[in-house]
Design a protein around this motif. Structure first.
Motif, PDB file in Angstrom:
ATOM      1  N   VAL A   1       3.983  23.902  11.436  1.00  0.00           N
ATOM      2  CA  VAL A   1       2.709  23.590  11.359  1.00  0.00           C
ATOM      3  C   VAL A   1       2.252  22.365  12.155  1.00  0.00           C
ATOM      4  CG1 VAL A   1       2.860  24.275   8.869  1.00  0.00           C
ATOM      5  CG2 VAL A   1       3.427  21.893   9.224  1.00  0.00           C
ATOM      6  N   GLY A   2       3.045  21.879  13.074  1.00  0.00           N
ATOM      7  CA  GLY A   2       2.524  20.693  13.814  1.00  0.00           C
ATOM      8  C   GLY A   2       3.727  20.298  14.596  1.00  0.00           C
ATOM      9  N   VAL A   3       3.313  19.362  15.708  1.00  0.00           N
ATOM     10  CA  VAL A   3       4.298  18.790  16.663  1.00  0.00           C
ATOM     11  C   VAL A   3       3.903  17.416  16.694  1.00  0.00           C
ATOM     12  CG1 VAL A   3       5.040  18.607  19.050  1.00  0.00           C
ATOM     13  CG2 VAL A   3       4.774  20.876  18.003  1.00  0.00           C
ATOM     14  N   MET A   4       4.916  16.417  16.639  1.00  0.00           N
ATOM     15  CA  MET A   4       4.554  14.904  16.410  1.00  0.00           C
ATOM     16  C   MET A   4       4.709  14.422  17.639  1.00  0.00           C
ATOM     17  SD  MET A   4       3.955  14.669  13.581  1.00  0.00           S
ATOM     18  CE  MET A   4       3.922  12.761  13.072  1.00  0.00           C
ATOM     19  N   PRO A   5       3.852  13.271  18.052  1.00  0.00           N
ATOM     20  CA  PRO A   5       3.735  12.518  19.099  1.00  0.00           C
ATOM     21  C   PRO A   5       5.241  12.114  19.714  1.00  0.00           C
ATOM     22  CG  PRO A   5       2.713  11.350  17.659  1.00  0.00           C
ATOM     23  CD  PRO A   5       3.117  12.333  17.026  1.00  0.00           C
ATOM     24  N   PRO A   6       5.491  11.818  21.127  1.00  0.00           N
ATOM     25  CA  PRO A   6       6.902  11.401  21.539  1.00  0.00           C
ATOM     26  C   PRO A   6       7.145  10.015  21.094  1.00  0.00           C
ATOM     27  CG  PRO A   6       4.987  11.497  23.304  1.00  0.00           C
ATOM     28  CD  PRO A   6       4.453  11.939  22.153  1.00  0.00           C
ATOM     29  N   GLY A   7       8.380   9.800  21.233  1.00  0.00           N
ATOM     30  CA  GLY A   7       8.978   8.334  21.008  1.00  0.00           C
ATOM     31  C   GLY A   7       9.246   8.141  19.576  1.00  0.00           C
ATOM     32  N   LEU A   8       9.106   9.154  18.722  1.00  0.00           N
ATOM     33  CA  LEU A   8       9.401   8.650  17.214  1.00  0.00           C
ATOM     34  C   LEU A   8      10.968   8.572  17.000  1.00  0.00           C
ATOM     35  CD1 LEU A   8       6.481  10.819  15.333  1.00  0.00           C
ATOM     36  CD2 LEU A   8       6.629   8.144  15.987  1.00  0.00           C
ATOM     37  N   ARG A   9      11.481   7.489  16.470  1.00  0.00           N
ATOM     38  CA  ARG A   9      12.631   7.617  16.149  1.00  0.00           C
ATOM     39  C   ARG A   9      13.032   7.333  14.739  1.00  0.00           C
ATOM     40  NH1 ARG A   9      15.727   6.101  20.932  1.00  0.00           N
ATOM     41  NH2 ARG A   9      14.187   5.067  22.702  1.00  0.00           N
ATOM     42  N   PHE A  10      14.256   7.434  14.262  1.00  0.00           N
ATOM     43  CA  PHE A  10      14.419   7.221  12.703  1.00  0.00           C
ATOM     44  C   PHE A  10      14.340   6.050  12.251  1.00  0.00           C
ATOM     45  CE2 PHE A  10      17.067  10.822  14.272  1.00  0.00           C
ATOM     46  CZ  PHE A  10      16.569  11.858  13.293  1.00  0.00           C
ATOM     47  N   LEU A  11      13.909   5.847  11.109  1.00  0.00           N
ATOM     48  CA  LEU A  11      14.080   4.798  10.262  1.00  0.00           C
ATOM     49  C   LEU A  11      15.426   4.633   9.543  1.00  0.00           C
ATOM     50  CD1 LEU A  11      10.400   4.556   8.413  1.00  0.00           C
ATOM     51  CD2 LEU A  11      11.098   3.207  10.478  1.00  0.00           C
ATOM     52  N   PRO A  12      16.097   3.360   9.409  1.00  0.00           N
ATOM     53  CA  PRO A  12      17.349   3.419   8.812  1.00  0.00           C
ATOM     54  C   PRO A  12      17.348   3.968   7.331  1.00  0.00           C
ATOM     55  CG  PRO A  12      16.496   1.161   8.900  1.00  0.00           C
ATOM     56  CD  PRO A  12      15.432   2.157   9.610  1.00  0.00           C
ATOM     57  N   ASP A  13      18.654   4.622   7.191  1.00  0.00           N
ATOM     58  CA  ASP A  13      18.891   5.241   5.886  1.00  0.00           C
ATOM     59  C   ASP A  13      20.242   4.943   5.999  1.00  0.00           C
ATOM     60  OD1 ASP A  13      19.475   6.786   3.894  1.00  0.00           O
ATOM     61  OD2 ASP A  13      18.827   8.718   4.664  1.00  0.00           O
ATOM     62  N   PRO A  14      20.658   3.776   5.104  1.00  0.00           N
ATOM     63  CA  PRO A  14      22.068   3.232   5.007  1.00  0.00           C
ATOM     64  C   PRO A  14      23.051   4.454   4.114  1.00  0.00           C
ATOM     65  CG  PRO A  14      20.415   1.470   4.466  1.00  0.00           C
ATOM     66  CD  PRO A  14      19.715   2.589   4.488  1.00  0.00           C
ATOM     67  N   GLY A  15      22.507   5.022   3.236  1.00  0.00           N
ATOM     68  CA  GLY A  15      22.994   5.812   2.349  1.00  0.00           C
ATOM     69  C   GLY A  15      23.632   7.213   3.354  1.00  0.00           C
TER      70      GLY A  15
ATOM     71  N   GLU B   1       0.847  -1.060   0.079  1.00  0.00           N
ATOM     72  CA  GLU B   1      -0.011  -0.030   0.021  1.00  0.00           C
ATOM     73  C   GLU B   1       0.784   1.287   0.035  1.00  0.00           C
ATOM     74  OE1 GLU B   1      -2.348   0.196   3.564  1.00  0.00           O
ATOM     75  OE2 GLU B   1      -3.717  -1.581   2.609  1.00  0.00           O
ATOM     76  N   ARG B   2       0.665   2.006  -0.936  1.00  0.00           N
ATOM     77  CA  ARG B   2       1.375   3.443  -1.076  1.00  0.00           C
ATOM     78  C   ARG B   2       2.714   3.397  -0.732  1.00  0.00           C
ATOM     79  NH1 ARG B   2      -3.144   6.811   2.158  1.00  0.00           N
ATOM     80  NH2 ARG B   2      -2.489   5.415   3.545  1.00  0.00           N
ATOM     81  N   PRO B   3       3.785   2.933  -1.153  1.00  0.00           N
ATOM     82  CA  PRO B   3       5.194   3.176  -0.579  1.00  0.00           C
ATOM     83  C   PRO B   3       5.493   4.636  -0.456  1.00  0.00           C
ATOM     84  CG  PRO B   3       5.002   1.510  -2.457  1.00  0.00           C
ATOM     85  CD  PRO B   3       3.722   2.143  -2.372  1.00  0.00           C
ATOM     86  N   ALA B   4       6.249   5.019   0.589  1.00  0.00           N
ATOM     87  CA  ALA B   4       6.472   6.643   0.897  1.00  0.00           C
ATOM     88  C   ALA B   4       7.816   6.550   0.833  1.00  0.00           C
ATOM     89  CB  ALA B   4       5.915   6.898   2.101  1.00  0.00           C
ATOM     90  N   LEU B   5       8.481   7.549   0.589  1.00  0.00           N
ATOM     91  CA  LEU B   5       9.781   7.893   0.553  1.00  0.00           C
ATOM     92  C   LEU B   5      10.447   8.524   1.734  1.00  0.00           C
ATOM     93  CD1 LEU B   5      10.453   8.909  -3.077  1.00  0.00           C
ATOM     94  CD2 LEU B   5      11.466   6.922  -1.903  1.00  0.00           C
ATOM     95  N   TYR B   6      11.503   8.395   2.362  1.00  0.00           N
ATOM     96  CA  TYR B   6      12.124   9.190   3.395  1.00  0.00           C
ATOM     97  C   TYR B   6      13.584   9.290   3.143  1.00  0.00           C
ATOM     98  CZ  TYR B   6      13.578   4.874   5.799  1.00  0.00           C
ATOM     99  OH  TYR B   6      14.247   3.609   5.983  1.00  0.00           O
ATOM    100  N   ARG B   7      14.427  10.233   3.935  1.00  0.00           N
ATOM    101  CA  ARG B   7      15.648  10.358   4.057  1.00  0.00           C
ATOM    102  C   ARG B   7      15.979  11.023   5.262  1.00  0.00           C
ATOM    103  NH1 ARG B   7      17.090  12.643  -2.068  1.00  0.00           N
ATOM    104  NH2 ARG B   7      17.824  10.982  -3.229  1.00  0.00           N
ATOM    105  N   TRP B   8      17.127  10.485   5.666  1.00  0.00           N
ATOM    106  CA  TRP B   8      17.654  11.270   7.009  1.00  0.00           C
ATOM    107  C   TRP B   8      18.456  12.629   6.427  1.00  0.00           C
ATOM    108  CZ3 TRP B   8      22.623  13.082   8.206  1.00  0.00           C
ATOM    109  CH2 TRP B   8      22.720  13.478   9.689  1.00  0.00           C
TER     110      TRP B   8
END
Length: 813
Positions: A186-200, A87-94
Motif C-alpha cells: 500500500v506504500g513505500v516509506m522514505p529512505p533512512g528509517l531505522r528501527f526504534l529499540p525493542d528490548p524484548g 500526545e497520542r502514545p503509539a505502540l510498536y514491536r520489532w
C-alpha cells in the motif's frame, strides 16, 4: 593582508620547517576531524523524524532498579494515553520475516505498529499511503493467534534492493513466509528509517537496531487484556512539556496502575528522549575516544609551538630590524601568530584528506562496534569542524611564540645577533616538552589498560569451545507441518558432509544475544505473589541432542537430550549450575519441576549443565534453561557444526545439502564461533586499536619534541661543554650531563602523566574488564615504555655533545 602574504612566503622559503610543522598539525587536525565525523554521524545526526527532540520512549521499569525488558502492558499503555504531557502514545514491536524466493529466501526486519505510529513520529510515505483500520491485524501481532495482516508498507532500501525501485510497486503483492496469502503493497516509506529499540526482541537472531526497516505491518490491541504485553511505546511531547515532566507523570500513573492491579506491583515507568536511547551505546564508546584524540591534538599543537619557538630564535635579527623600523609589540605578535595560523590552515587541507582516510579505516575496523557506522562520512560538517579546529590549532600553537617574540627588549635585540636559546627559551621549550610527555603517558596508559583488558578477555574460559565450529542461521519457510521432517533430514545430510563431526540446531547460541526470555516458577515453591517482578525470569534455549557435543559443553549431572524427547513425550529441561545455586539451593535438582507462566504443563529437570558464560564473556554465568528442540522448535535458528578442519571450507556443501531438501530455505549469516567471540568484544578491540594508534603517534611527536629541546640546549651550551672537556671532563661525563637534563624532563612529565593516566582510566572504565582504572601494571608499562623511547630521543643530542669539536667550540665568539 601583507602579513598574511609574508607568512605564506616564509613557509615557501623554508620548506623543511613548513613540511614538518604542517605534517604534525595535519595529524592532529585530521585525527580530530575523523573522530568528529564519527560523533557527527552516530550521535549528532538526528533520526529522520519530525521534531525528533520531542519524541520519547515510555517504558516500564522495576522500582528496585533491576533490568526489565518485557515492554509495556496494555494497562500501562491505556493509562499513559491520558497523560497531559504526551500526545497520542503509539505502540510498536520489532518483527522479522522472510521474502520467499525459489533460490533461497531472504530475511527481512520489520515493525508491527499501531495505525497512529506514523503520525506520532511524523513520517509520511514516499509513495502510496499508510494503513487503514480495515488493514490492521487483530489483537496481538502476526506471530500470535488472530487474523493475519492484509497489507504491507515497504522500506525504501528493500524496494530498491529486491524490487529494483519499481515505480508501480503499490498494489502489487509480496510473498512473505508465515503468511497465508501474499500481501498487497500500500506504500513505500522514505529512505533512512531505522528501527526504534525493542528490548524484548533483542534476543532474536535477526535483531539489528542499526539496520534499515524493511517493512511495516499494522496491529490493533485488545484493550480488555490489561496484563498482556502490548509492545513498546513511543510518544510525542506536547508543546512546552519536557522529558522530565513526562517521566514524573508516567511514573505516578504507573504507581496508580499497580495499586489497581497487583500483578503490576513493583513496576514504575520512565520517559526517555529517543535520541538519548539511540545514542547510549555510541556515547559509551565514542566520547572517551574523542577525549583521547583531543590529547593527541594538544600534543601536536605543543609540538608545533616548540618548533615556532625554536624558529623564533633564528629570526631574532629580523625582529630587531623590524623593531628599529617602528614595528610595535602588537605587530610582532600578529606577525608570528599569523604565521602559525597559516601553517594550521595549510595543515587543515592535508588533514581533510587524512580525515577521509582515517574515517574509511574506522568504518572498516569498527563496523561491529560502532552503531550506525554506515552513516559516517566526511561531509561539510566535518570539513567545517576541521577548519575551526585548524584555527584553534594555529592560535594555540602560535600564542606562546608570538608572546615571546613581542615581549623581547628591542634595544637588547638591536645590540646582538644571538640565535641560540637562552635560559628563558630553554625553560619555555622544556615546559612545552613536559606537556607533551604528560599527555603522551596518559594516552599510553589508556592503551595499556585496553591491552590488559584484551588479554583478560582472551584468558576467559567460557565453558564451551569456539574453535573449528561453523554457525549459520537456517530457516524453513515452507509448510510448518513439514518443519520436523526438514530438520531431521537436514541434520542427517549435513552430518554426512565430509569434514563434519557433529551437527545440531540451536536457538540461543552463545554470545549472540539469542534466547527466549521466559517467566516460570519452581513447582511447589511458588512465592504466593502474582506480581510480574516476583516471577523467575531467565533465558531459555532450544537445542537438538548433539548440541552439547558440538559446543564442548559438560553436563555436571543427569542426562542430555535424545531424539525421543519430542512433542509426544513429557516435557524435560536442563538447567545450569547457576540456576541450581540461585533458585534451588541445596535441594536435589534432578526431578524438580518447572512451570512456565501461562502453561499447565510442567517441565522436569533431567540434567544440570556446568556453568558457561553464554550471554557475555565479561559477565559471570547467570541462570538459564535448555529445552529439547523437538519440544520447542524455533522458526529461525542456528545450525552449528563441529568440523575436522577449517569450518568455512564446508559451508558451501552444507548450504547445498539444505537447499537440496528445500530450495526456499534461508541460509544466512555464515560465520564461525571464533568470529562470534571476536565480535562480542568488538567495542574493546576497536577502542584498543584506535587508542594504540593515537598513543604511537603521540609518542613519536613527544620524542621529537624532546630531541628538539635537548638539541637547542646543547647548541646553547656548546662553549660550556667544551670548557668542561678542556678542564678534564671525559666524553661519557658530558654525555651523561645532557642525558640527565633529558631525564629530568622525562621524570617530571611521567610523574604528572601518571595523574593524567588515572583520569583517562576513569573515562575508559566502561570498556575495561578484569583491570582497574588505576591498574599499576598498566601505569608502569606506560611509564617505562615512554621512558625507553625518550632515552633514544635524548641519546642523539647527548652523543653529539660528547663528540663535538672542542677547539672549534672554544674559538667561537
Amino acid at each position: 593582508m601583507d602579513d598574511v602574504r609574508y607568512a605564506f612566503r616564509q613557509l615557501r622559503t623554508h620548506p623543511a620547517f613548513a613540511a614538518v610543522a604542517v605534517a604534525t598539525l595535519a595529524v592532529g587536525i585530521g585525527s580530530a576531524s575523523a573522530m568528529f565525523g564519527l560523533i557527527q554521524g552516530v550521535l549528532l545526526s538526528p533520526p529522520p523524524y519530525a521534531e525528533p527532540d520531542r519524541l520519547v520512549l515510555v517504558s516500564p521499569a522495576r522500582v528496585d532498579g533491576q533490568p526489565f525488558d518485557r515492554g509495556s502492558t496494555v494497562g500501562h499503555w491505556l493509562a499513559w494515553r491520558t497523560a497531559r504531557s504526551l500526545e497520542r502514545p503509539a505502540l510498536y514491536r520489532w518483527t522479522f520475516n522472510f521474502l520467499v524466493r525459489g533460490d533461497g529466501s531472504r530475511s527481512l526486519g520489520g515493525m508491527v505498529v499501531t495505525r497512529d505510529f506514523f503520525d506520532v513520529v511524523g513520517v509520511r510515505p514516499l509513495m502510496g499511503r499508510t494503513f487503514t483500520a480495515a488493514e490492521a491485524s487483530k489483537p496481538g501481532t502476526p506471530a500470535k493467534p488472530g487474523a493475519p495482516p492484509t497489507a504491507i508498507l515497504l522500506g525504501y532500501d528493500l524496494w530498491q534492493r529486491e524490487f529494483g525501485g519499481d515505480p508501480g510497486i503499490v498494489g502489487k503483492a509480496v510473498t512473505l513466509s508465515r503468511m497465508p496469502a501474499p500481501l498487497p503493497v500500500v506504500g513505500v516509506m522514505p529512505p533512512g528509517l531505522r528501527f526504534l529499540p525493542d528490548p524484548g526482541a533483542a534476543a532474536e537472531p535477526n535483531y539489528d537496531l542499526d539496520a534499515k526497516v524493511d517493512f511495516w505491518l499494522a496491529m490493533t490491541v485488545d484493550e480488555t487484556a490489561v496484563d498482556r504485553g502490548a509492545g513498546n511505546v513511543v510518544a510525542r511531547l506536547k508543546p512546552g512539556a519536557t522529558a522530565a515532566d513526562a517521566h514524573a507523570e508516567v511514573a505516578a500513573m504507573s504507581a496508580g496502575v499497580a495499586k489497581a492491579d497487583p500483578r503490576l506491583a513493583g513496576l514504575t515507568a520512565t520517559a526517555r528522549p529517543v535520541r538519548a536511547v539511540l545514542n547510549a551505546e555510541g556515547e559509551r564508546l565514542l566520547v572517551p575516544l574523542f577525549g583521547a584524540v583531543g590529547l593527541l591534538f594538544l600534543i601536536a599543537c605543543a609540538n608545533v609551538s616548540g618548533l615556532l619557538l625554536a624558529r623564533g630564535l633564528q629570526r631574532q635579527q629580523e625582529y630587531a630590524t623590524r623593531a628599529a623600523m617602528g614595528a610595535g609589540r602588537a605587530r610582532l605578535f600578529r606577525l608570528v601568530l599569523i604565521e602559525a595560523v597559516a601553517i594550521a590552515l595549510t595543515a587543515a587541507l592535508v588533514g581533510a584528506g587524512l580525515a577521509w582516510a582515517i574515517v574509511a579505516v574506522l568504518r572498516a575496523i569498527g563496523g561491529h562496534a560502532v552503531p550506525r557506522a554506515d552513516a559516517v562520512a566526511v561531509g561539510w560538517p566535518v570539513l567545517l569542524f576541521g577548519a575551526l579546529v585548524a584555527l584553534a590549532a594555529g592560535i594555540g600553537a602560535g600564542l606562546l611564540p608570538a608572546l615571546r617574540a613581542s615581549m623581547g627588549d628591542r634595544y637588547t635585540l638591536l645590540k646582538g645577533s644571538r640565535t641560540t636559546a637562552g635560559r628563558v627559551e630553554r625553560r619555555l621549550l622544556a615546559g612545552v616538552a613536559i606537556v607533551q610527555v604528560v599527555l603522551t603517558v596518559s594516552l599510553l596508559a589508556g592503551a595499556a589498560l585496553l591491552v590488559r583488558t584484551a588479554q583478560k578477555l582472551d584468558d576467559v574460559r567460557p565453558g564451551y569451545d569456539t574453535e573449528r565450529i561453523l554457525a549459520m542461521t537456517v530457516t524453513h519457510v515452507g509448510d510448518r507441518a513439514q518443519g520436523r521432517a526438514f530438520h531431521e533430514q537436514g541434520l542427517e545430510r549435513v552430518a554426512a558432509v565430509p569434514g563434519v563431526r557433529h551437527a545440531a540446531f540451536a536457538w540461543g547460541l552463545p554470545l549472540t544475544g539469542n534466547s527466549w526470555p521466559a517467566e516460570l516458577e519452581v513447582v511447589g515453591r511458588a512465592s504466593g505473589s502474582s506480581a510480574i517482578v516476583d516471577r523467575i525470569s531467565l533465558p531459555v534455549r532450544s537445542v537438538t541432542e548433539d548440541y552439547f557435543a558440538v559446543m564442548g559443553m559438560r553436563l555436571a549431572e543427569g542426562r542430555g537430550f535424545s531424539r525421543s524427547d519430542n512433542g509426544d513425550a513429557p516435557r524435560v529441561g536442563i538447567v545450569n549450575a547457576a540456576f541450581v545455586r540461585k533458585h534451588l539451593g541445596s535441594a536435589q535438582a534432578l526431578g524438580q519441576q518447572l512451570r512456565f507462566q501461562g502453561s499447565d504443563k510442567p517441565t522436569t529437570i533431567v540434567g544440570v549443565l556446568a556453568d558457561t558464560r553464554t550471554e557475555r564473556l565479561r559477565e559471570p554465568p547467570e541462570p538459564e534453561l535448555y529445552q529439547p528442540f523437538w519440544q520447542s522448535g524455533a522458526f529461525s535458528k542456528h545450525l552449528v557444526l563441529r568440523t575436522t578442519g577449517d569450518p568455512l571450507l564446508v559451508a558451501p556443501q552444507v548450504r547445498d545439502a539444505l537447499r537440496a531438501i528445500q530450495p526456499t530455505v534461508a541460509v544466512e549469516r555464515v560465520t564461525t564461533m571464533a568470529e562470534i567471540r571476536r565480535q562480542s568484544t568488538a567495542a574493546q578491540t576497536f577502542a584498543l586499536r584506535l587508542l594504540a594508534g593515537f598513543a604511537v603517534v603521540a609518542t613519536l611527536l613527544a620524542a621529537v619534541g624532546l630531541y628538539g629541546v635537548l638539541s637547542l640546549s646543547v647548541g646553547a651550551r656548546t662553549k660550556e661543554l667544551a670548557v668542561r672537556q678542556a678542564i678534564g671532563a671525559r666524553r661519557h661525563q658530558v654525555i651523561g650531563l645532557v642525558l640527565s637534563e633529558g631525564a629530568r624532563l622525562v621524570a617530571v612529565g611521567v610523574a604528572c602523566g601518571i595523574a593524567g593516566a588515572l583520569l583517562v582510566g576513569r573515562l575508559l572504565d566502561a570498556l575495561l574488564f578484569g583491570v582497574a582504572a588505576s591498574d599499576p601494571v598498566s601505569l608502569v608499562t606506560a611509564a617505562l615504555g615512554f621512558a625507553g623511547v625518550a632515552a633514544l630521543a635524548c641519546l642523539v643530542p647527548a652523543w653529539r655533545a660528547g663528540t663535538a669539536d672542542m677547539l672549534a667550540a672554544l674559538r667561537q665568539d
